[in-house]
Write a protein that holds these residues in place. Structure first.
Motif, PDB file in Angstrom:
ATOM      1  N   VAL A  81       0.773  -1.221   0.045  1.00 28.16           N
ATOM      2  CA  VAL A  81      -0.034  -0.015  -0.049  1.00 28.16           C
ATOM      3  C   VAL A  81       0.896   1.260   0.014  1.00 28.16           C
ATOM      4  O   VAL A  81       1.799   1.158   0.045  1.00 28.16           O
ATOM      5  N   GLN A  82       0.261   2.469   0.200  1.00 27.87           N
ATOM      6  CA  GLN A  82       0.975   3.569   0.112  1.00 27.87           C
ATOM      7  C   GLN A  82       0.976   4.273   1.356  1.00 27.87           C
ATOM      8  O   GLN A  82       0.426   3.868   2.255  1.00 27.87           O
ATOM      9  N   VAL A  83       1.866   5.352   1.561  1.00 26.73           N
ATOM     10  CA  VAL A  83       2.011   5.928   2.870  1.00 26.73           C
ATOM     11  C   VAL A  83       1.441   7.428   2.727  1.00 26.73           C
ATOM     12  O   VAL A  83       0.713   7.879   3.601  1.00 26.73           O
ATOM     13  N   VAL A  84       1.649   7.938   1.449  1.00 25.52           N
ATOM     14  CA  VAL A  84       0.939   9.293   1.126  1.00 25.52           C
ATOM     15  C   VAL A  84      -0.603   9.096   0.726  1.00 25.52           C
ATOM     16  O   VAL A  84      -0.860   8.299  -0.298  1.00 25.52           O
ATOM     17  N   ARG A  85      -1.539   9.817   1.456  1.00 22.90           N
ATOM     18  CA  ARG A  85      -2.973   9.741   0.837  1.00 22.90           C
ATOM     19  C   ARG A  85      -3.348   9.800  -0.431  1.00 22.90           C
ATOM     20  O   ARG A  85      -4.002   9.037  -1.238  1.00 22.90           O
ATOM     21  N   GLN A  86      -2.344  10.856  -0.974  1.00 22.34           N
ATOM     22  CA  GLN A  86      -2.785  11.568  -2.382  1.00 22.34           C
ATOM     23  C   GLN A  86      -2.386  10.210  -3.341  1.00 22.34           C
ATOM     24  O   GLN A  86      -3.021  10.352  -4.628  1.00 22.34           O
ATOM     25  N   LYS A  87      -1.610   9.307  -3.027  1.00 18.10           N
ATOM     26  CA  LYS A  87      -1.040   8.285  -3.926  1.00 18.10           C
ATOM     27  C   LYS A  87      -2.060   7.082  -4.004  1.00 18.10           C
ATOM     28  O   LYS A  87      -1.536   6.165  -4.881  1.00 18.10           O
ATOM     29  N   GLY A  88      -3.109   7.077  -3.220  1.00 21.58           N
ATOM     30  CA  GLY A  88      -3.927   5.861  -3.273  1.00 21.58           C
ATOM     31  C   GLY A  88      -4.079   5.287  -1.766  1.00 21.58           C
ATOM     32  O   GLY A  88      -4.060   6.065  -0.824  1.00 21.58           O
ATOM     33  N   PHE A  89      -4.585   3.875  -1.810  1.00 21.82           N
ATOM     34  CA  PHE A  89      -4.974   3.359  -0.548  1.00 21.82           C
ATOM     35  C   PHE A  89      -3.771   3.293   0.375  1.00 21.82           C
ATOM     36  O   PHE A  89      -2.688   2.857  -0.252  1.00 21.82           O
ATOM     37  N   HIS A  90      -3.559   3.760   1.361  1.00 26.52           N
ATOM     38  CA  HIS A  90      -2.444   4.094   2.310  1.00 26.52           C
ATOM     39  C   HIS A  90      -2.667   3.557   3.697  1.00 26.52           C
ATOM     40  O   HIS A  90      -3.903   3.024   4.222  1.00 26.52           O
ATOM     41  N   ILE A  91      -1.498   3.540   4.674  1.00 17.84           N
ATOM     42  CA  ILE A  91      -1.655   3.272   5.838  1.00 17.84           C
ATOM     43  C   ILE A  91      -1.815   4.467   6.806  1.00 17.84           C
ATOM     44  O   ILE A  91      -1.216   5.539   6.698  1.00 17.84           O
ATOM     45  N   ASP A  92      -2.864   4.464   7.375  1.00 15.26           N
ATOM     46  CA  ASP A  92      -3.195   5.666   8.098  1.00 15.26           C
ATOM     47  C   ASP A  92      -2.143   5.595   9.194  1.00 15.26           C
ATOM     48  O   ASP A  92      -1.830   4.533   9.968  1.00 15.26           O
ATOM     49  N   LEU A  93      -1.596   6.803   9.737  1.00 15.44           N
ATOM     50  CA  LEU A  93      -0.691   6.889  10.860  1.00 15.44           C
ATOM     51  C   LEU A  93      -1.028   6.145  12.143  1.00 15.44           C
ATOM     52  O   LEU A  93      -0.377   5.593  12.765  1.00 15.44           O
ATOM     53  N   GLU A  94      -2.475   6.634  12.656  1.00 20.95           N
ATOM     54  CA  GLU A  94      -2.938   5.863  13.697  1.00 20.95           C
ATOM     55  C   GLU A  94      -2.917   4.317  13.631  1.00 20.95           C
ATOM     56  O   GLU A  94      -2.700   3.752  14.521  1.00 20.95           O
ATOM     57  N   ASP A  95      -3.146   3.579  12.635  1.00 25.81           N
ATOM     58  CA  ASP A  95      -2.888   2.294  12.471  1.00 25.81           C
ATOM     59  C   ASP A  95      -1.708   1.971  12.490  1.00 25.81           C
ATOM     60  O   ASP A  95      -1.482   0.802  13.039  1.00 25.81           O
ATOM     61  N   TYR A  96      -0.795   2.487  11.819  1.00 26.98           N
ATOM     62  CA  TYR A  96       0.615   1.985  12.068  1.00 26.98           C
ATOM     63  C   TYR A  96       1.192   2.090  13.628  1.00 26.98           C
ATOM     64  O   TYR A  96       1.945   1.045  14.097  1.00 26.98           O
ATOM     65  N   LEU A  97       0.770   3.242  14.376  1.00 26.72           N
ATOM     66  CA  LEU A  97       1.164   3.300  15.702  1.00 26.72           C
ATOM     67  C   LEU A  97       0.418   2.272  16.533  1.00 26.72           C
ATOM     68  O   LEU A  97       1.329   1.836  17.401  1.00 26.72           O
ATOM     69  N   MET A  98      -0.820   2.055  16.338  1.00 25.62           N
ATOM     70  CA  MET A  98      -1.405   0.997  16.892  1.00 25.62           C
ATOM     71  C   MET A  98      -0.958  -0.319  16.726  1.00 25.62           C
ATOM     72  O   MET A  98      -0.578  -1.259  17.560  1.00 25.62           O
ATOM     73  N   GLY A  99      -0.034  -0.589  15.530  1.00 22.89           N
ATOM     74  CA  GLY A  99       0.433  -1.815  15.050  1.00 22.89           C
ATOM     75  C   GLY A  99       2.033  -2.002  16.282  1.00 22.89           C
ATOM     76  O   GLY A  99       2.212  -2.871  16.859  1.00 22.89           O
ATOM     77  N   LEU A 100       2.488  -0.807  16.069  1.00 22.33           N
ATOM     78  CA  LEU A 100       3.798  -0.697  16.973  1.00 22.33           C
ATOM     79  C   LEU A 100       3.475  -1.110  18.616  1.00 22.33           C
ATOM     80  O   LEU A 100       4.141  -1.689  19.306  1.00 22.33           O
ATOM     81  N   LEU A 101       2.143  -0.630  18.960  1.00 20.30           N
ATOM     82  CA  LEU A 101       1.874  -1.048  20.367  1.00 20.30           C
ATOM     83  C   LEU A 101       1.635  -2.306  20.725  1.00 20.30           C
ATOM     84  O   LEU A 101       1.820  -3.041  21.696  1.00 20.30           O
ATOM     85  N   GLN A 102       1.023  -2.995  19.668  1.00 23.16           N
ATOM     86  CA  GLN A 102       0.918  -4.488  19.358  1.00 23.16           C
ATOM     87  C   GLN A 102       2.071  -5.153  19.805  1.00 23.16           C
ATOM     88  O   GLN A 102       2.007  -6.349  20.243  1.00 23.16           O
ATOM     89  N   LEU A 103       3.076  -4.774  18.858  1.00 20.64           N
ATOM     90  CA  LEU A 103       4.283  -5.204  18.956  1.00 20.64           C
ATOM     91  C   LEU A 103       4.988  -5.229  20.341  1.00 20.64           C
ATOM     92  O   LEU A 103       5.455  -6.450  20.750  1.00 20.64           O
ATOM     93  N   ALA A 104       4.800  -4.082  21.164  1.00 19.31           N
ATOM     94  CA  ALA A 104       5.358  -4.185  22.392  1.00 19.31           C
ATOM     95  C   ALA A 104       4.850  -5.205  23.323  1.00 19.31           C
ATOM     96  O   ALA A 104       5.625  -5.702  24.261  1.00 19.31           O
ATOM     97  N   THR A 105       3.385  -5.317  23.120  1.00 15.68           N
ATOM     98  CA  THR A 105       2.783  -6.335  24.119  1.00 15.68           C
ATOM     99  C   THR A 105       3.520  -7.873  23.515  1.00 15.68           C
ATOM    100  O   THR A 105       3.567  -8.659  24.629  1.00 15.68           O
ATOM    101  N   GLU A 106       3.614  -8.029  22.275  1.00  8.98           N
ATOM    102  CA  GLU A 106       3.939  -9.312  22.014  1.00  8.98           C
ATOM    103  C   GLU A 106       5.531  -9.598  22.386  1.00  8.98           C
ATOM    104  O   GLU A 106       5.888 -10.606  22.844  1.00  8.98           O
ATOM    105  N   LEU A 107       6.305  -8.489  22.443  1.00 11.17           N
ATOM    106  CA  LEU A 107       7.572  -8.696  22.572  1.00 11.17           C
ATOM    107  C   LEU A 107       7.818  -9.042  24.218  1.00 11.17           C
ATOM    108  O   LEU A 107       8.883  -9.420  24.727  1.00 11.17           O
ATOM    109  N   SER A 108       6.819  -8.153  25.164  1.00 11.13           N
ATOM    110  CA  SER A 108       6.940  -8.621  26.525  1.00 11.13           C
ATOM    111  C   SER A 108       6.825  -9.928  26.769  1.00 11.13           C
ATOM    112  O   SER A 108       7.413 -10.676  27.803  1.00 11.13           O
TER     113      SER A 108
END
Length: 245
Positions: free
Chosen positions: A127-154
């Motif tokens: 997918v894309q990062v920039v909204r204007q280029k098409g279907f993209h990762i919303d920043l909040e979704d990316y950050l939520m994924g990182l927080l899930q990663l912290a739980t898995e790493l613990s």
């Protein structure tokens, strides 16, 4: 007058029908995405098994292969969206996107022990990062994924000790601490992201407790002296060695 009202509401019904058709198409694609995410998670969960850390490379390779399969799903999803209507429908795929961001981040950490960037994540998911280029990762979704990663790493820090990998919890503790510091730089509002971030301190505490337990038991790996020719970490006492003696 009655005919005019009937015509107006008939147009409303056409709009509702079209909207429902779009949402149904999206739900079918998202269902496929969710299934693929479950399959990837099932593969990566093997890392928590007693010998799982020894098979990290093969698990990551299999996961990357599965992640590449979601590219077609996102392309299909994009084709169903009316132009500039991303945020009108994104509630349908928000949670699976967060899960896929987490899975991509977990793979990258297992491979290289570094934090995945938003660009790397987008590339892995097709997918894309920039909204204007098409279907993209919303920043909040990316950050939520990182927080899930912290739980898995613990969780991984605990299971690594059970597998006699005493160096890994130290690396995880450093990584999660840096992740926590990074999130504290953000001015998060009182929303779902803020609430999820509040749980990060508990993940960090869990990892720090693992490191503390290793330290007081003399199992914490020590870096060799600079003049030493031995480049491997030294463990003062190995419970695993004792158990196999």
């Amino acid at each position: 007058m009655a005919d005019n009202i009937s015509e107006i509401f008939s147009e409303f019904q056409d709009f509702i029908n079209e909207d429902q058709d779009i949402r149904e198409d999206i739900r079918l694609i998202v269902r496929d995405l969710e299934q693929r995410a479950r399959e990837i998670l099932a593969i990566l969960q093997n890392v928590h098994q007693p010998d799982g850390l020894k098979n990290t490379s093969s698990l990551c390779e299999a996961s990357r292969s599965k992640l590449s399969q979601v590219h077609d799903c996102f392309r299909a999803l994009e084709s169903k969206l009316p132009k500039d209507q991303y945020y009108r429908f994104n509630d349908h795929w928000r949670f699976v996107m967060q899960r896929l961001c987490f899975l991509a981040a977990f793979v990258v950490f297992l491979e290289d022990e570094h934090l995945i960037t938003r660009n790397e994540c987008a590339e892995m998911l097709g997918v894309q990062v920039v909204r204007q280029k098409g279907f993209h990762i919303d920043l909040e979704d990316y950050l939520m994924g990182l927080l899930q990663l912290a739980t898995e790493l613990s969780r991984l820090s605990v299971n690594a000790v059970a597998s006699c990998d005493y160096a890994r919890p130290m690396k995880i503790a450093k990584f999660v601490a840096e992740l926590d510091s990074g999130f504290r730089l953000l001015n998060l509002k009182n929303d779902s992201l803020r609430k999820r971030f509040d749980g990060l301190k508990y993940d960090l505490k869990k990892v720090e407790e693992v490191v503390y337990d290793l330290s007081i038991r003399g199992l914490r790996p020590q870096e060799p002296a600079a003049s030493s020719n031995n480049t491997d970490p030294v463990v003062e006492q190995s419970a695993c060695s004792d158990s196999t003696a």
